[in-house]
Scaffold this motif. Sequence first.
Motif, PDB file in Angstrom:
ATOM      1  N   LEU A  42       0.819  -1.206   0.000  1.00  0.00           N
ATOM      2  CA  LEU A  42       0.000   0.000   0.000  1.00  0.00           C
ATOM      3  C   LEU A  42       0.855   1.259   0.000  1.00  0.00           C
ATOM      4  CD1 LEU A  42      -2.269  -1.349   2.824  1.00  0.00           C
ATOM      5  CD2 LEU A  42      -3.144  -0.864   0.548  1.00  0.00           C
ATOM      6  N   GLY A  43       0.291   2.315  -0.558  1.00  0.00           N
ATOM      7  CA  GLY A  43       0.956   3.608  -0.570  1.00  0.00           C
ATOM      8  C   GLY A  43       0.307   4.506  -1.606  1.00  0.00           C
ATOM      9  N   ALA A  44       0.571   5.788  -1.507  1.00  0.00           N
ATOM     10  CA  ALA A  44       0.002   6.732  -2.462  1.00  0.00           C
ATOM     11  C   ALA A  44       0.592   6.516  -3.853  1.00  0.00           C
ATOM     12  CB  ALA A  44       0.271   8.166  -1.991  1.00  0.00           C
ATOM     13  N   ASN A  45      -0.028   7.121  -4.860  1.00  0.00           N
ATOM     14  CA  ASN A  45       0.526   7.062  -6.206  1.00  0.00           C
ATOM     15  C   ASN A  45       1.951   7.607  -6.197  1.00  0.00           C
ATOM     16  OD1 ASN A  45      -1.803   6.038  -7.370  1.00  0.00           O
ATOM     17  ND2 ASN A  45      -2.627   8.048  -7.863  1.00  0.00           N
ATOM     18  N   GLY A  46       2.860   6.882  -6.862  1.00  0.00           N
ATOM     19  CA  GLY A  46       4.250   7.306  -6.905  1.00  0.00           C
ATOM     20  C   GLY A  46       5.077   6.877  -5.719  1.00  0.00           C
ATOM     21  N   ALA A  47       4.495   6.081  -4.810  1.00  0.00           N
ATOM     22  CA  ALA A  47       5.231   5.651  -3.616  1.00  0.00           C
ATOM     23  C   ALA A  47       6.268   4.578  -3.935  1.00  0.00           C
ATOM     24  CB  ALA A  47       4.264   5.136  -2.557  1.00  0.00           C
ATOM     25  N   GLY A  48       6.109   3.886  -5.075  1.00  0.00           N
ATOM     26  CA  GLY A  48       7.068   2.841  -5.449  1.00  0.00           C
ATOM     27  C   GLY A  48       6.507   1.441  -5.437  1.00  0.00           C
ATOM     28  N   LYS A  49       5.199   1.302  -5.313  1.00  0.00           N
ATOM     29  CA  LYS A  49       4.583  -0.032  -5.204  1.00  0.00           C
ATOM     30  C   LYS A  49       4.851  -0.901  -6.435  1.00  0.00           C
ATOM     31  CE  LYS A  49       0.380   1.528  -4.750  1.00  0.00           C
ATOM     32  NZ  LYS A  49       0.714   2.964  -4.961  1.00  0.00           N
ATOM     33  N   THR A  50       4.602  -0.345  -7.610  1.00  0.00           N
ATOM     34  CA  THR A  50       4.782  -1.127  -8.832  1.00  0.00           C
ATOM     35  C   THR A  50       6.253  -1.480  -9.039  1.00  0.00           C
ATOM     36  OG1 THR A  50       2.833  -0.162  -9.889  1.00  0.00           O
ATOM     37  CG2 THR A  50       4.493  -1.111 -11.341  1.00  0.00           C
ATOM     38  N   THR A  51       7.151  -0.583  -8.645  1.00  0.00           N
ATOM     39  CA  THR A  51       8.585  -0.877  -8.773  1.00  0.00           C
ATOM     40  C   THR A  51       8.976  -2.042  -7.880  1.00  0.00           C
ATOM     41  OG1 THR A  51       9.034   1.444  -9.298  1.00  0.00           O
ATOM     42  CG2 THR A  51      10.894   0.097  -8.622  1.00  0.00           C
ATOM     43  N   VAL A  52       8.469  -2.080  -6.654  1.00  0.00           N
ATOM     44  CA  VAL A  52       8.734  -3.217  -5.769  1.00  0.00           C
ATOM     45  C   VAL A  52       8.216  -4.507  -6.408  1.00  0.00           C
ATOM     46  CG1 VAL A  52       8.116  -4.291  -3.571  1.00  0.00           C
ATOM     47  CG2 VAL A  52       8.804  -1.888  -3.635  1.00  0.00           C
ATOM     48  N   LEU A  53       7.018  -4.446  -6.968  1.00  0.00           N
ATOM     49  CA  LEU A  53       6.441  -5.628  -7.599  1.00  0.00           C
ATOM     50  C   LEU A  53       7.287  -6.083  -8.785  1.00  0.00           C
ATOM     51  CD1 LEU A  53       3.820  -6.989  -6.620  1.00  0.00           C
ATOM     52  CD2 LEU A  53       2.686  -6.070  -8.633  1.00  0.00           C
ATOM     53  N   ARG A  54       7.815  -5.133  -9.555  1.00  0.00           N
ATOM     54  CA  ARG A  54       8.665  -5.484 -10.702  1.00  0.00           C
ATOM     55  C   ARG A  54       9.981  -6.107 -10.245  1.00  0.00           C
ATOM     56  NH1 ARG A  54       7.856  -3.740 -15.687  1.00  0.00           N
ATOM     57  NH2 ARG A  54      10.071  -3.306 -16.058  1.00  0.00           N
ATOM     58  N   LEU A  55      10.501  -5.677  -9.113  1.00  0.00           N
ATOM     59  CA  LEU A  55      11.726  -6.277  -8.590  1.00  0.00           C
ATOM     60  C   LEU A  55      11.503  -7.724  -8.191  1.00  0.00           C
ATOM     61  CD1 LEU A  55      13.203  -3.400  -6.368  1.00  0.00           C
ATOM     62  CD2 LEU A  55      14.118  -4.230  -8.549  1.00  0.00           C
TER      63      LEU A  55
END
Length: 284
Positions: A60-73
């Motif tokens: 969880l986190g606001a838009n731009g917090a890095g959620k999708t980047t963590v998922l891609r890692l």
Amino acid sequence: MTTSEPSDPTAPPTPSVPSAPGSRVIAALHDASVRRLTTGQVILDSIDWTVRTGEHWALLGANGAGKTTVLRLVGALMFPTTGTVEVLGHRLGTVDVRELRAAIGLVSSAQKVPQDATGHTVVLTGATGTVQPLWGKYDDATRERAHELLAELDCKELADRPYGVCSGGQRARLLIARALMAEPSLLLLDEPFNALDLPSREDLIDTMHRLAEGRPGLSTVTVTHHLEELSPAIGHALLLREGRVQAQGPVADVLTGERMTACFGRPVEVTCHDGRWLARSGRR
């Protein structure tokens, strides 16, 4: 597992979390950072996070917090700028990521799927990890496996229905069944409830709850903006703010009004009833 202290010194510390006996590490980020090479912008900053067997995480986190980047890692779709990422016992940079990706289930509403493909065909393509079906690769056992997953995800009536005429909730279940064809140990869900109406959302939540109960060895990470979309199976949460860990650990310790307020930068009230969560903006 020991949770890290939140990066924001004003946020309350996250308690340590004991590891389940016999559990193994499925994915782990160690001091992982991601920077945009062209501008030097920090996308993720020194992330430490571990997912173990049978754990179900909300991200969880606001838009731009890095959620999708963590998922891609953790999906082996990108590498960290610094630090390390380990997935299914392999460190990124020392393994053929194509083979690694084949053992990870990924579900995203942005996935490209032929609109005229039937539900059964969509699920079949999960066996080859392709957009278009490779008919010569699917034996009778593979085809039967696809039918079994359609039944498990409560959508066997979609076997002969074109994907393009399926509802949003039906498409989500087909994509989850597709992701399970490779029998992954890790299932990543990137906003699977996006644009679903209330009945479809609740059906999918029930499906995810049954899936977690029926597959004790499966670990999942779900990216969402809404606590209402979390099934009772979600036992852990990771809060991100501006690319840093705000808090992580058991949902009861992390999904509090105090921590959510610190994460989103505005007053948030959180309640829980029968394992279902609700967040709403509090008074300023």
